[in-house]
Design a protein around this motif. Structure first.
Motif, PDB file in Angstrom:
ATOM      1  N   ASP A  83       0.743  -1.148  -0.012  1.00  0.00           N
ATOM      2  CA  ASP A  83       0.425  -0.056   0.088  1.00  0.00           C
ATOM      3  C   ASP A  83       0.894   1.168  -0.252  1.00  0.00           C
ATOM      4  N   GLU A 108     -11.658   6.475  -2.089  1.00  0.00           N
ATOM      5  CA  GLU A 108     -11.097   6.788  -0.753  1.00  0.00           C
ATOM      6  C   GLU A 108     -12.136   5.787   0.478  1.00  0.00           C
ATOM      7  N   TYR A 111     -11.574   1.700   1.387  1.00  0.00           N
ATOM      8  CA  TYR A 111     -11.062   2.072   2.750  1.00  0.00           C
ATOM      9  C   TYR A 111     -11.569   2.230   4.126  1.00  0.00           C
ATOM     10  N   GLU A 129     -10.075  -3.150  -5.729  1.00  0.00           N
ATOM     11  CA  GLU A 129      -9.421  -3.746  -4.941  1.00  0.00           C
ATOM     12  C   GLU A 129     -10.136  -4.780  -4.356  1.00  0.00           C
TER      13      GLU A 129
HETATM   14  C1  HMH Z   1      -5.336   0.077  -2.746  1.00  0.00           C
HETATM   15  C2  HMH Z   1      -5.929   1.017  -1.333  1.00  0.00           C
HETATM   16  N1  HMH Z   1      -7.051   1.978  -2.219  1.00  0.00           N
HETATM   17  C3  HMH Z   1      -7.589   3.486  -1.334  1.00  0.00           C
HETATM   18  C4  HMH Z   1      -6.420   3.309  -0.426  1.00  0.00           C
HETATM   19  C5  HMH Z   1      -7.618   4.583  -0.237  1.00  0.00           C
HETATM   20  O1  HMH Z   1      -6.296   5.907   0.289  1.00  0.00           O
HETATM   21  C6  HMH Z   1      -5.683   3.221  -0.254  1.00  0.00           C
HETATM   22  N2  HMH Z   1      -4.558   3.708   0.627  1.00  0.00           N
HETATM   23  N3  HMH Z   1      -4.921   2.108  -1.284  1.00  0.00           N
END
Ligand code: HMH
Length: 224
Positions: free
Chosen positions: A51, A143, A146, A213
């Motif tokens: 991430d 966003e 998450y 995602e």
């Molecule tokens: C994969 C992913 N999706 C969304 C976010 C949200 O900022 C993140 N940090 N990483």
């Protein structure tokens, strides 16, 4: 028009229409295992390092959303988007601190397949042909996945390990939820004024983000 106004627009209709996929993205076994306290810490560390790379790519993506926003005749959304640019700097520092804490060496991490696929998708938004409405829709749903996933980890009944609460708060907090709702209001307003083909492209991007995602959580839990 609205009193919070986020439950009545096109975005809410899409979340309902694509509910199954939305839930696969926001109630994934990986994040649910954080909430249950059964998370495999090597998976958590893999998620953390991957991430970090994602967020570095995400900077250019948000910059492209901001640029498209500023080119609109009405650029009143600019301050909200700019808030996203500002907070990403803090987020990068957070990842570095967190990596140190978990003994993860970020310098030696390379992106896994699902991450690379997501990078390519994000990079496609720097093309000026991609419209603001499609870009801001994409920003909002990225966003929101998450926010919803980590928000669930701090809701009633959670058994999230205390050392992971900071991570969950980062995206699950009331402040971040508010930010996502501001984005959602922008998206609904833009969609209400957009031509049908743009609305269709935005819905396709919404679905694509959910797929990416899900792929990202899968990659984190199983290194596929
Ligand atoms: C994969 C992913 N999706 C969304 C976010 C949200 O900022 C993140 N940090 N990483």
């Amino acid at each position: 028009m609205d009193g919070g106004g986020v439950d009545t627009g096109t975005t809410a209709a899409w979340m309902e229409k694509h509910r199954q996929m939305y839930e696969r993205a926001t109630r994934h076994p990986f994040t649910v295992s954080i909430r249950d306290g059964t998370v495999d810490m090597s998976a958590f560390k893999r998620w953390l390092s991957q991430d970090y790379l994602f967020v570095r790519e995400f900077v250019a993506f948000i910059a492209s959303v901001l640029l498209k926003c500023c080119k609109q005749e009405d650029s009143s959304d600019m301050e909200i988007i700019l808030g996203g640019v500002a907070s990403i700097s803090d987020e990068i520092s957070w990842f570095k601190n967190e990596a140190t804490r978990w003994g993860v060496n970020l310098a030696s991490v390379s992106p896994l397949k699902a991450n690379l696929e997501y990078h390519r998708f994000l990079q496609s938004f720097t093309e000026p042909e991609v419209s603001y409405v499609v870009a801001v829709t994409t920003f909002w749903i990225i966003e929101t996945v998450y926010q919803d996933s980590f928000g669930f980890c701090i809701q009633d009944g959670n058994r999230t390990p205390p050392e992971l609460l900071g991570t969950c708060q980062r995206w699950g907090s009331a402040g971040f939820r508010q930010y996502c709702q501001s984005l959602q209001s922008i998206v609904d307003r833009c969609l209400a004024n957009a031509p049908a083909d743009a609305v269709k492209s935005a819905e396709e991007a919404f679905i694509r983000v959910l797929e990416l995602e899900i792929g990202f959580w899968e990659m984190s839990s199983s290194q596929s």
